[in-house]
Design an enzyme around this catalytic site. Structure first.
Site, mmCIF file in Angstrom:
data_model
loop_
_atom_site.group_PDB
_atom_site.id
_atom_site.type_symbol
_atom_site.label_atom_id
_atom_site.label_comp_id
_atom_site.label_asym_id
_atom_site.label_seq_id
_atom_site.Cartn_x
_atom_site.Cartn_y
_atom_site.Cartn_z
ATOM 1 N N LYS A 256 -10.327 -1.011 10.428
ATOM 2 C CA LYS A 256 -10.451 -2.179 9.564
ATOM 3 C C LYS A 256 -10.790 -3.436 10.372
ATOM 4 O O LYS A 256 -10.915 -4.523 9.833
ATOM 5 C CB LYS A 256 -9.163 -2.378 8.770
ATOM 6 C CG LYS A 256 -8.930 -1.245 7.754
ATOM 7 C CD LYS A 256 -7.797 -1.558 6.826
ATOM 8 C CE LYS A 256 -7.217 -0.328 6.161
ATOM 9 N NZ LYS A 256 -7.962 0.101 4.961
ATOM 10 N N ASP B 13 3.034 -4.765 7.914
ATOM 11 C CA ASP B 13 1.824 -3.969 7.710
ATOM 12 C C ASP B 13 0.649 -4.934 7.845
ATOM 13 O O ASP B 13 0.366 -5.708 6.929
ATOM 14 C CB ASP B 13 1.875 -3.318 6.329
ATOM 15 C CG ASP B 13 0.571 -2.591 5.983
ATOM 16 O OD1 ASP B 13 -0.428 -2.767 6.715
ATOM 17 O OD2 ASP B 13 0.558 -1.868 4.975
ATOM 18 N N HIS C 6 0.870 -1.182 0.000
ATOM 19 C CA HIS C 6 0.000 0.000 0.000
ATOM 20 C C HIS C 6 0.909 1.235 0.000
ATOM 21 O O HIS C 6 2.020 1.189 0.526
ATOM 22 C CB HIS C 6 -0.827 -0.050 1.282
ATOM 23 C CG HIS C 6 -1.905 0.968 1.397
ATOM 24 N ND1 HIS C 6 -1.671 2.259 1.801
ATOM 25 C CD2 HIS C 6 -3.246 0.884 1.200
ATOM 26 C CE1 HIS C 6 -2.822 2.925 1.847
ATOM 27 N NE2 HIS C 6 -3.792 2.109 1.479
ATOM 28 N N CYS D 193 -4.806 2.522 -3.679
ATOM 29 C CA CYS D 193 -3.596 3.090 -3.054
ATOM 30 C C CYS D 193 -2.410 2.147 -3.207
ATOM 31 O O CYS D 193 -1.579 2.027 -2.305
ATOM 32 C CB CYS D 193 -3.806 3.405 -1.581
ATOM 33 S SG CYS D 193 -5.079 4.613 -1.280
ATOM 34 N N GLN E 93 -4.585 -5.323 6.637
ATOM 35 C CA GLN E 93 -5.587 -6.210 6.043
ATOM 36 C C GLN E 93 -5.613 -7.573 6.705
ATOM 37 O O GLN E 93 -6.431 -8.416 6.366
ATOM 38 C CB GLN E 93 -5.330 -6.387 4.545
ATOM 39 C CG GLN E 93 -5.516 -5.126 3.739
ATOM 40 C CD GLN E 93 -6.935 -4.595 3.810
ATOM 41 O OE1 GLN E 93 -7.890 -5.325 4.111
ATOM 42 N NE2 GLN E 93 -7.105 -3.304 3.559
HETATM 43 C C1 PLP Z 1 -2.327 -2.938 3.377
HETATM 44 C C2 PLP Z 1 -2.651 -1.578 3.914
HETATM 45 N N1 PLP Z 1 -1.701 -0.868 4.501
HETATM 46 C C3 PLP Z 1 -1.946 0.338 5.028
HETATM 47 C C4 PLP Z 1 -3.185 0.924 4.958
HETATM 48 C C5 PLP Z 1 -3.390 2.283 5.539
HETATM 49 O O1 PLP Z 1 -4.279 2.257 6.579
HETATM 50 P P1 PLP Z 1 -4.812 3.610 7.231
HETATM 51 O O2 PLP Z 1 -5.278 4.459 6.097
HETATM 52 O O3 PLP Z 1 -5.917 3.169 8.115
HETATM 53 O O4 PLP Z 1 -3.671 4.232 7.963
HETATM 54 C C6 PLP Z 1 -4.210 0.224 4.336
HETATM 55 C C7 PLP Z 1 -5.557 0.826 4.229
HETATM 56 O O5 PLP Z 1 -6.144 0.959 3.211
HETATM 57 C C8 PLP Z 1 -3.935 -1.046 3.805
HETATM 58 O O6 PLP Z 1 -4.893 -1.760 3.190
#
Ligand code: PLP
Lengths: 416, 149
Positions: A236, A210, A133, A374, A213
């Site tokens: 999430k 990370d 991401h 993203c 998900q």
């Molecule tokens: C794999 C992954 N990493 C990071 C994020 C970022 O999360 P947040 O926007 O809640 O900080 C997301 C959210 O879409 C994600 O799916």
């Protein structure tokens, strides 16, 4: 094709009952019952989380760690009880190692700036994967610019699986940190994170996972994994937005300078010298999202009650069913066919842009995400500008998968 | 299909989506610009050839959703032979048409009226206006000053 209930195992979850816990699922959208399949973007909240927020503001609201009065004590107790619940949930770690953040993004930035930045030198390597991401790419690009370190990217194969040979080749004596997703938000691939962590430790580096998900879909035990850092977002996993957790090993956190300065993160301040507070408060400057953290605790309690194992097993069946149905649709291509996958079906329809798929499904009440998620580099890897993505949670049903495919049939009729 | 969807996805739109007009690079162009919709990652390049204050030719490259592609294609048809001073007016007319509330009056725009349904889908306004914003950028680009002699 409707599912044949005789061949399928009866799911261990009473999904109809669970659905009643989520008031938003009763909404109608465009005159149709909502079919919410955008859980990778954010999940809906159970009544218990909503009640917790309401109760906190109606009965307990006060600042934490700084009042002698009763309310402040009550707020602090609940705030810390939520932390203890989270610490237990992610593998029985110490509450010192559970830092409240505003989400995955801020957890990753914290590690990039407080752990990596003081450490990195020119010639050092930071390793990420091709399916990260943006929030697990850009913080590393920034710290590489600041320090002269190089960013190395592990490729993925056509199924969306990490190329582990390449990964091992990239690891070297100058690898300082590896930042890797546990589950890809764009493809659904589950990475072999335990194996990755082992390899990185053997190479003498640390790993940030990370877990945005993964947290609501696969069991997470940071101790068994031996993860050095693990970041996730509250929203999430059925918690409030603006909440999140960074787990870090105390031994690493101890050596790191604070990320932000302010109240709560200090023990004593003079103009000559400031002594920082102990863990985890050293990393929690300013009045935090108190209600949110307590709400996140309630969300975790909800997930524990349902059972992570049961959730994962049920979602696997949903995904398997959706994947089978996808294989029967002419002109539908699933992007991301890793052997290990969680709760995400990313796809393209021949001759139809994902944006149009999204609009037409929305018109049927089916909410999916259309776009690059993203994660533009992995879109480019697959040669697409974006995909349509259905992502599941514990409250989705097989009938909702059918509604998705009814919608897809309608899109194809329109565009034929 | 519900009536709103039919307003958005008219036959003309599908026609332009499947067989976009003027969908090529324009070598003789004296203005061009790239546009980008960060929401979906779609990109479009607009090429314009202006002589004596008149748009002699205009074309676009790039692929996008049905709305973005049809809008770019229809825009190129609407622009050919137009005086530059009319283009600004047309841009504003188009912009108003796709952003005004569904029950509001907005003046007819000929063939471009096919995109009127977009205003019932706020999430898709950017798709419809991408080509137009890019056109403006192309005409204003400093390295190719607009010729208005
Ligand atoms: C794999 C992954 N990493 C990071 C994020 C970022 O999360 P947040 O926007 O809640 O900080 C997301 C959210 O879409 C994600 O799916």
């Amino acid at each position: 094709m409707k599912m044949d209930s005789e061949v399928l195992r009866i799911p261990a979850l009473d999904v109809a009952a669970l659905r009643r816990d989520f008031p938003l699922l009763a909404e109608c959208v465009n005159g149709k019952p909502l079919v919410y399949l955008d859980n990778a973007a954010t999940t809906q909240k159970p009544q218990s989380v909503l009640d917790t927020l309401m109760h906190y503001y109606a009965h307990d609201n006060a600042n934490v760690h700084r009042g002698v009065h009763t309310l402040s004590q009550r707020a602090t107790d609940k705030y810390e009880a939520a932390r203890a619940r989270i610490a237990k949930f992610i593998g029985g770690v110490s509450t010192q190692e559970v830092i409240y953040t505003s989400g995955t993004t801020s957890g990753i930035n914290l590690v990039a700036q407080s752990y990596a930045r003081p450490l990195l030198r020119e010639g050092d390597d930071v390793v990420i994967s091709a399916m990260e991401h943006h929030s697990n790419i850009v913080p590393w690009q920034l710290v590489c610019l600041q320090t002269g370190a190089a960013l190395k990217v592990v490729p993925v194969n056509d199924a969306g699986e990490l190329e582990m040979d390449e990964f091992e080749r990239l690891l070297g004596p100058r690898t300082r940190i590896v930042a890797m997703t546990h589950v890809s938000n764009a493809l659904g691939s589950i990475t072999p994170i335990a194996q990755i962590i082992k390899l990185v430790h053997d190479a003498g580096a640390v790993v940030l996972v990370d877990g945005a998900q993964a947290i609501a879909h696969v069991g997470v035990d940071v101790r068994t994994l031996d993860a050095d850092f693990y970041a996730f977002s509250g929203h999430k996993i059925f918690g409030p937005t603006g909440t999140g957790v960074l787990y870090g090993k105390a031994a690493l956190l101890d050596r790191m300078p604070p990320y932000q300065g302010g109240g709560d993160m200090i023990r004593s301040v003079t103009f000559e010298k400031t002594e920082y507070n102990e863990l985890p408060y050293k990393f929690e400057a300013g009045t935090p999202n108190i209600a949110g953290a307590i709400g996140l605790g309630a969300a975790i309690e909800y997930v524990e009650r349902v059972g992570v194992g049961a959730i994962a097993a049920y979602e696997d069946e949903l995904l398997a069913y959706a994947t089978r149905r996808a294989a029967e649709v002419r002109g539908m291509r699933v992007i991301g066919t890793a052997r290990q996958k969680a709760a995400i079906l990313s796809f393209m329809l021949d001759g139809v842009h994902a944006h149009d798929v999204g609009t037409i499904l929305d018109n049927q009440g089916v909410a999916i995400r259309a776009g690059h998620h993203c994660a533009m580099p992995i879109m480019e890897r697959f040669g697409v500008a974006g995909t349509a993505r259905a992502s599941f949670a514990l409250y989705n049903t097989f009938e909702e998968v059918d509604a998705l495919f009814d919608g897809i049939a309608r899109v194809q009729r329109l565009f034929k | 299909m519900t009536s709103d969807l039919r307003d958005l996805y008219q036959e003309v739109i599908f026609d332009h989506y499947k067989r976009p007009r003027n969908n090529r690079a324009l070598e003789e162009a004296n203005h061009h610009a790239q546009g980008h919709n960060p929401l979906c990652g779609d990109k479009v390049t607009i090429y314009v050839k202006v002589d004596d204050g008149v748009i002699q030719d205009v074309a676009f490259e790039g692929s996008g959703c049905a709305i973005a592609t049809a809008s770019a294609s229809m825009m190129t048809e609407a622009l050919k032979g137009r005086k530059l001073e009319d283009v600004e007016k047309l841009f504003h007319g188009f912009h108003d048409m796709v952003t005004s509330p569904p029950d509001a009056e907005s003046p007819p725009l000929g063939k471009l009226d096919a995109l009127r349904g977009v205003r019932e889908f706020p999430a898709r306004v950017k798709c419809a206006t991408l080509a137009w914003h890019t056109l403006q950028a192309a005409l204003r680009a400093h390295d190719h000053p607009v010729s208005t002699e």
